[in-house]
Design an enzyme around this catalytic site. Structure first.
Site: not given
Ligand code: AMP
Length: 281
Positions: A30, A32, A34, A36-37, A147-148, A185, A187
Site C-alpha cells: 500500500m 509509504a 520502508h 520491511g517492504h 510479511g509475517e 510500518s 503507519r
Molecule cells: P502494506 O503496505 O502494509 O500492505 O504491506 C505490504 C507487505 O509488506 C505486506 O505483506 C506486509 O506484511 C509487509 N510488511 C509490512 N511491514 C513489514 C515489516 N516490518 N517486515 C516485513 N514485512 C513487512
C-alpha cells in the site's frame, strides 16, 4: 522500471513476459515504503526473473474511514526505492481502475477471520481477499511475497489461494524491525516524536512473554502483557493473544506442537499498531 497505471496495459505486459517463459515474483503493497517492504522485493528478486510490485491503498480493506484518509501516500519517495531494490514493474492503479464496478464478493475464511484483526476490523479480510485475488489475476505471479508482520493476513492469503485454486506460491518473509525493536510500518510515520520513542513497548512486552514462556499460565502472561500496555499513558491496547500459529485459535497450553505466537494490537493516539512474535523457537 516500468510504471503501469492500467489493468489492460499490465495484462498485456504480463502475457508478453509469460510467453517468453519468464517467472514472475510479486510484492503487493500500500506504499509509504520502508525496509520491511524492500526486504520482500529483494527476496523476490533473488528468486524470480521478473519482479512486480503494486502500490495501491485498497479502500475495501479499511473499516475506519479516517484511517483510510490519513494513510500515508508517498509515491515520489516509493518509486526510487523500488527501482533501487531491483523491481522491474510497478502497478499504481487508482481505486476506479481497480474497481470500476461495485464488488460484492464474500469469502469464507472460517475460523481464521473471527479472531484478532478479523474481529476488531470487520470486513477487513474480505477487502484483502478481493484486492489480492484481483492483483493475482492481473500479475499471474509464480510466487508472491507477504510479511509475517501481518501474520493473520498471510494465513488468509494462503487460504484464499487454496479456495480459488490459484497456482501461486505464497512466500512468508520475516518481520523487519527498527534497532529498538519497533516493527517497521507505514503507519509509524504518523507517530509524534514522543510516541515514536515509546512505541517499542509493544516489542518489549512480547519479548518478556517469550522469555517467561512456560513459567506462568498463558492467561496470566496475556493479562500481564495487556496490563503493561494499558498502564502506559501512551497506549490503548485492543488485544494480546497467544495462539496456535497454524489455526490462530487462542490456546491455554504452552505446548502446541504446531507452534505458538503472540499477537498484539494497540492504539497509540490515532495510530493503530500491530505486531507479533513466535514463541516457539
Ligand atoms: P502494506 O503496505 O502494509 O500492505 O504491506 C505490504 C507487505 O509488506 C505486506 O505483506 C506486509 O506484511 C509487509 N510488511 C509490512 N511491514 C513489514 C515489516 N516490518 N517486515 C516485513 N514485512 C513487512
Amino acid at each position: 522500471m516500468e510504471i503501469i497505471h492500467t489493468r489492460n496495459q499490465l495484462t498485456e505486459r504480463v502475457l508478453e513476459l509469460k510467453s517468453q517463459g519468464k517467472r514472475i515474483g510479486f510484492v503487493p503493497t500500500m506504499g509509504a515504503l520502508h525496509q520491511g517492504h524492500i526486504s520482500l522485493v529483494e527476496k523476490a528478486c533473488s528468486e524470480n526473473e521478473i519482479v512486480g510490485s503494486s502500490i495501491f491503498v485498497n479502500p475495501l480493506q479499511f473499516n475506519n474511514p479516517q484511517d483510510l484518509e490519513k494513510y500515508p501516500r508517498t509515491l515520489d519517495h516509493d518509486l526510487p526505492m523500488l527501482e533501487a531494490a531491483g523491481c522491474h514493474i510497478v502497478f499504481t492503479p487508482t481505486p476506479l481502475e481497480m474497481y470500476p464496478e461495485p464488488v460484492k464478493k464474500q469469502y469464507d475464511f472460517g475460523e481464521l477471520e473471527h479472531v484478532m484483526e478479523g474481529r476488531y476490523r470487520p470486513g477487513h479480510f474480505n477487502g484483502v481477499g478481493i484486492v489480492v485475488e484481483r492483483l493475482f489475476d492481473i500479475f499471474q505471479p509464480d510466487k508472491a511475497y507477504f510479511g509475517e508482520k501481518d501474520y493473520q493476513q498471510l494465513l488468509i492469503v494462503k487460504s484464499l489461494v487454496k479456495q480459488c485454486g490459484m497456482s501461486v506460491e505464497i512466500i512468508p518473509c520475516p518481520i523487519i524491525r527498527e534497532s529498538d525493536g519497533l516493527a517497521m510500518s507505514s503507519r509509524n510515520r504518523r507517530l509524534s516524536v514522543d510516541q515514536r520513542q515509546h512505541a517499542p513497548l509493544i516489542y518489549q512486552v512480547m519479548k518478556q512473554v517469550r522469555e517467561r514462556r512456560g513459567d506462568i499460565p498463558i492467561n496470566t502472561a496475556k493479562e500481564q502483557a495487556f496490563k503493561t500496555l494499558q498502564d502506559s499513558p501512551w497506549f490503548d491496547p485492543e488485544y494480546v493473544e497467544i495462539c496456535n500459529q497454524k489455526t490462530l485459535q487462542p490456546t491455554d497450553s504452552w505446548e502446541e506442537p504446531e507452534g505458538l505466537r503472540i499477537f498484539v494490537a494497540a492504539q497509540m493516539g490515532s495510530v493503530r499498531l500491530i505486531d507479533n512474535m513466535s514463541l516457539s523457537s
